[in-house]
Every structure is written in C-alpha cells, then in structure tokens.
Enzyme design. Sequence first.
Site, mmCIF file in Angstrom:
data_model
loop_
_atom_site.group_PDB
_atom_site.id
_atom_site.type_symbol
_atom_site.label_atom_id
_atom_site.label_comp_id
_atom_site.label_asym_id
_atom_site.label_seq_id
_atom_site.Cartn_x
_atom_site.Cartn_y
_atom_site.Cartn_z
ATOM 1 N NE ARG A 1 43.466 56.248 -10.905
ATOM 2 C CZ ARG A 1 42.398 57.082 -10.996
ATOM 3 N NH1 ARG A 1 41.442 56.790 -10.567
ATOM 4 N NH2 ARG A 1 42.760 58.193 -11.189
ATOM 5 C CG HIS B 1 34.319 54.583 -8.566
ATOM 6 N ND1 HIS B 1 33.754 56.005 -8.660
ATOM 7 C CD2 HIS B 1 34.483 54.247 -7.502
ATOM 8 C CE1 HIS B 1 33.815 56.376 -7.418
ATOM 9 N NE2 HIS B 1 34.196 55.335 -6.538
ATOM 10 C CB SER B 2 39.872 54.260 -8.511
ATOM 11 O OG SER B 2 40.458 54.023 -9.987
ATOM 12 C CD GLU B 3 39.199 49.352 -2.438
ATOM 13 O OE1 GLU B 3 40.086 48.694 -3.285
ATOM 14 O OE2 GLU B 3 38.813 48.809 -1.265
ATOM 15 C CG ASP C 1 46.450 58.105 -11.769
ATOM 16 O OD1 ASP C 1 46.385 57.072 -11.489
ATOM 17 O OD2 ASP C 1 45.442 58.430 -12.363
HETATM 18 N N1 LIG Z 1 47.043 59.382 -3.607
HETATM 19 C C1 LIG Z 1 45.585 59.724 -3.440
HETATM 20 N N2 LIG Z 1 44.377 59.107 -3.979
HETATM 21 C C2 LIG Z 1 43.430 59.696 -3.641
HETATM 22 C C3 LIG Z 1 43.258 61.121 -2.658
HETATM 23 N N3 LIG Z 1 41.970 61.185 -2.806
HETATM 24 C C4 LIG Z 1 41.292 59.954 -3.488
HETATM 25 N N4 LIG Z 1 42.191 59.348 -3.997
HETATM 26 C C5 LIG Z 1 41.786 58.277 -4.735
HETATM 27 O O1 LIG Z 1 41.533 58.480 -6.317
HETATM 28 C C6 LIG Z 1 40.888 57.719 -7.101
HETATM 29 C C7 LIG Z 1 39.741 58.428 -7.329
HETATM 30 O O2 LIG Z 1 40.161 59.165 -8.468
HETATM 31 P P1 LIG Z 1 39.782 60.727 -8.838
HETATM 32 O O3 LIG Z 1 40.845 61.310 -9.536
HETATM 33 O O4 LIG Z 1 38.644 61.138 -7.849
HETATM 34 O O5 LIG Z 1 38.867 60.164 -10.156
HETATM 35 P P2 LIG Z 1 39.407 59.873 -11.454
HETATM 36 O O6 LIG Z 1 38.652 58.472 -11.298
HETATM 37 O O7 LIG Z 1 40.838 59.968 -11.729
HETATM 38 O O8 LIG Z 1 38.491 60.684 -12.485
HETATM 39 P P3 LIG Z 1 36.932 61.018 -12.591
HETATM 40 O O9 LIG Z 1 36.632 59.960 -13.353
HETATM 41 O O10 LIG Z 1 36.786 62.311 -13.123
HETATM 42 O O11 LIG Z 1 36.247 60.889 -11.287
HETATM 43 C C8 LIG Z 1 40.410 56.591 -5.724
HETATM 44 O O12 LIG Z 1 41.373 55.370 -5.851
HETATM 45 C C9 LIG Z 1 40.796 57.359 -4.241
HETATM 46 O O13 LIG Z 1 41.157 56.436 -3.376
HETATM 47 C C10 LIG Z 1 44.290 61.531 -2.507
HETATM 48 O O14 LIG Z 1 44.280 62.463 -1.626
HETATM 49 N N5 LIG Z 1 45.616 60.887 -2.713
#
Ligand SMILES: Nc1nc2c(ncn2[C@@H]2O[C@H](COP(=O)(O)OP(=O)(O)OP(=O)(O)O)[C@@H](O)[C@H]2O)c(=O)[nH]1
Length: 499
Positions: free
Chosen positions: A378, A285-287, A376
């Site tokens: 990350r 999970h990302s913050e 992305d």
């Molecule tokens: N740049 C950006 N980051 C976002 C936005 N909304 C959420 N985030 C970030 O997205 C990250 C979560 O990513 P998600 O794409 O929801 O989930 P994922 O981890 O890639 O995928 P899942 O495992 O399927 O949930 C967190 O670090 C949030 O802070 C946005 O509108 N813009």
Amino acid sequence: MTIHHGELEGGVSDEALLDLLTAPTFPVAKHGTKRRDSELDPLLLAAAAASGPHVTRNHYAHDFFPAVGDPRAEGAWDWTKWRGDDALSRQERKPRLKYVSRQKPRRQRLRELGIEANEEKENGPAREATDPLRCAGNLPPSVPKASSSSTSTAVSSPATVPSPDASRSVPATPAIEVKCMARTRVPTPHGPVFLHLYHNNRDNKEHLAIVVDPAQFLEDIPHRAPPIRSRSLDAVWSESETEVERITRGAYVGRLSQTSQVPSTPWEHTNQMTDNVPSPLVRIHSECFTGETIGSMRCDCGEQLDEAIRLISQPITIPSSSPALPPVVIPGRGVVVYLRQEGRGIGLLSKIRAYNLQDLGHDTVTANLMLGHKADERGYEIAGAIMRDLRMGTERGEGVRLLTNNPDKVHALEQEGIRVVERVPMVPRSWQRRQAKYAAQRNAIDIAVSLGMEDPHVHGLTMIGGGEVYGEDLDKYLRTKVLRMGHMLPLLPQDPDTI
Ligand SMILES: Nc1nc2c(ncn2[C@@H]2O[C@H](COP(=O)(O)OP(=O)(O)OP(=O)(O)O)[C@@H](O)[C@H]2O)c(=O)[nH]1
C-alpha cells in the site's frame, strides 16, 4: 500461558527463516566463493524457501499462475476456450501450469526509468523497493490527468523531491492532486455521515472519505470547531456552473432538503477551534471486499470499519474552563479515509489465492511473498492529499488522533505532513471481550459494558452476521500481524473455550 512464535500458522520455519533473512547482516559462508554480484535479496530467498519451486533472482516477479488476462501467453487459462472436461481437454491442459514472467527485461525497465544499464549496479537502489516488510509507495506510475488544477488540491509529495544525485536523471513524479467530485449525506447506524468521492492523478480508482461532522446540520448554534469540508468540492469549478450543479455535486451547506438548498461558497470558514476541543479521530482504512461485504471472519476489516465510524461518531465532552460551569457536549467529529487498496494493495484476485495458501498452512505474510508480492504494497500519498483537502491535521495545528495499530500508517501520514498527535488503538471486539473475561474472571458482560462495549449487536449491524468477528482464522491473522508486521496490539493467551 505464554505465546510461542512456533505456534503460529506457517510453523517455526517460515518465521525463523524470514527473521534470519531480513536481519541487518546477512550470514556469509566462511569458505564460500566470493559472489560476483551483490547480496541476495531476502524477499527472493524467503519466497523461494517458503514456496519450494524455482524462483530466480532476476525473475522474482514470477507467479505461480500464468497470465490470466493474456490468453496468448504460454500456459494461460483462457476459460472461453473451455469445452468441457473430456479426455482431450484434460490432455491439452496438462502441461499448462508454467511460470510466466510478467517482467520486461531489466535493460528495458531501466531504460524506461531513464537509467543507463551500465550506470546502475544490480540490486542497487531499485532493490530497496523489494524489501518485504517495508511499506512502500506502491502506486502505479503516474498518468497526469488533464484536469483543472485550479479546483483540485495539489501538493508536492515527497516523491517529487529531486534526486540528490543530480548526475542521474530520475523521472519527475507530478505533484499529487486530488479532487472531491461529489459528496452526499448517508445515514448510518451510528448517525449521519458525509460520503466524499475523490479522483486523483495517480491511479484511476475512486477513493472515498467518510466525514463524520453532524454539527454541520445544526445551523443556529455556534460551532466549537470548524466544519470538516473539502476545499476542492467547495471551489467554483467553472464560471458557468449553476447553483443546481453545485448542489447536485454536494457543494451545499447545512441539511439539503426540498426547503433548504444553500450552495456553499469557496473556502472561507473563519470559526476557530475552541480551547479543549480534542483533535479529530481519523482512520485510514483499506478496502476489504471479503471482510466488509460478505462478512468474512478471516479478518476484522469489516468490524474495524464499523468500529471506526462508531468511535468517531461518539459525542465529545469538553471540560469547562471554570469549575462552576458544566462540561459541554458536542457531536462527534472525524474522518475515515477509505482507500481502494484491496488485499493490502495486491488486489482481490491475489488475495483469494493467498487465502488458499493460508489454508495450506502459510501465514498472511508468507502467502503474499509466495505469490510474488510484498507483505504490504500500500501507499498513503493519496490519503495524505485527501486529508490536506479536508484540512485535517495540517493547517489549524490541531493534528489528528489516528485509529490504528499499524506503525507504518503513523509514519506514512507524518511523511505526508499530517500531524499525528495520538495513536488510538483498534482492539478487536472479540479480544476486548476476552480481555475483559481474563481481567477479572467475573461476569464478562458486565465488564464489557463498563468498557463501553455494551451489546456488540446493538452497534453497527453493517456486516452480515453481526457486530463482532471471531474464530480461529481471525486469531491466526491477528497474531501474524502482531508478531510479523509489528502491529501494536497486546497478544492474548489462546483460549478456544472463550471464543
Ligand atoms: N494480502 C492480504 N490482505 C489482507 C488479508 N486480510 C485482509 N487483508 C487486507 O488488509 C487490508 C487491511 O489491513 P489491516 O492490516 O487489517 O489493517 P491495517 O490497515 O494495516 O492496520 P490497522 O490500521 O491497525 O487496522 C485490507 O486491504 C484487506 O483487504 C490477507 O489475508 N491477505
């Protein structure tokens, strides 16, 4: 009802343009003059086309905003110099919105990488990292810590593999090391978890692991699966370390109390997995400060965190090997690795700006690109190292079941040597509810209950406002993830009446 791409936020043009630009073959004008340099970077073009202002191919790291942190930079807004909104200050501020480069000259960057400028063609290997839809290893340059490597988990990551082109010197990235600095029990609405705090030699962030393994509290019962424990935490850190010190940093077994204080010993667990025990559920999970702390409904991050802990905490039913015996139920078992990669790695400041661009009509991907970021940014090397430290998905051969819709995460973990035996989808609660309604056009609550949802407010009141996020902003965000980032979720018809 069919979903048309053009109905997305940002409109047809953004998406069509991005598709065109990121296609494998870039269209070349029939009678155009031959370019002297290599092909244009699609990210640059997408950002330029989406944003309008000038962006040059050698300065794609330019930002809409001046260097906030550097008051000496031309155009920087230094709030400490703010003297009120009088005519003079307005006049002073007027010419200040300029682009400011955050990039050192290319020659200097190459020199720092140990590459001679004339050896490296423009848009050579370095360009790969600018692919907007690629999930890249984005961690900051490594700063090796003077730590006692004997107690940390060091594993050679793919980044340390020497370049096949031996003639070019590529700076060696030290093997990634993580060390669990402390662990403690935290009671949650879903049951107790062990919160582990990690340090590492790649960044100065405190990444976390939320371990669900309440079987560790049950002392006199034979365990069907090995406990999920940190190797670096259970190690002896120094010869002079006392029992109290070990216990204080969390290196204890069982339940800690005034009457139970048993320090752990370095890793020596011999109990093996019993047959039929499913692989543990894991979420990387990302913050997300906005979604997790103030209950923002622009995204479903808070709900996902809550749902992941809920799912992992569910008791596991193990079918018995003989029809004469009843199935055995054991406590839930798994981990949420919580990475401090706010805003998909772009940071909270940029994410807040990105939200304003989204309010102007751009989607979450385009907003990142317009700010000079990748879609992305990350990396999952640290997650891989934490998983290895917890012996998850590696040595016992059990693998992990990964809770995600994001194909990049599955791939990245496999690159890290973690065996992903199954991807378990994370279906947003509001979509589950609506899906239930569409499925039968009957009593939606009954169906949701039969799907195991029960009352969404019963579980996980860890977010301000309740257990389910919903709304127009969230729908746009989720649809963009499916349509532009390849997330593996079935799209639902849009139906504002059912929200
Ligand atoms: N740049 C950006 N980051 C976002 C936005 N909304 C959420 N985030 C970030 O997205 C990250 C979560 O990513 P998600 O794409 O929801 O989930 P994922 O981890 O890639 O995928 P899942 O495992 O399927 O949930 C967190 O670090 C949030 O802070 C946005 O509108 N813009």
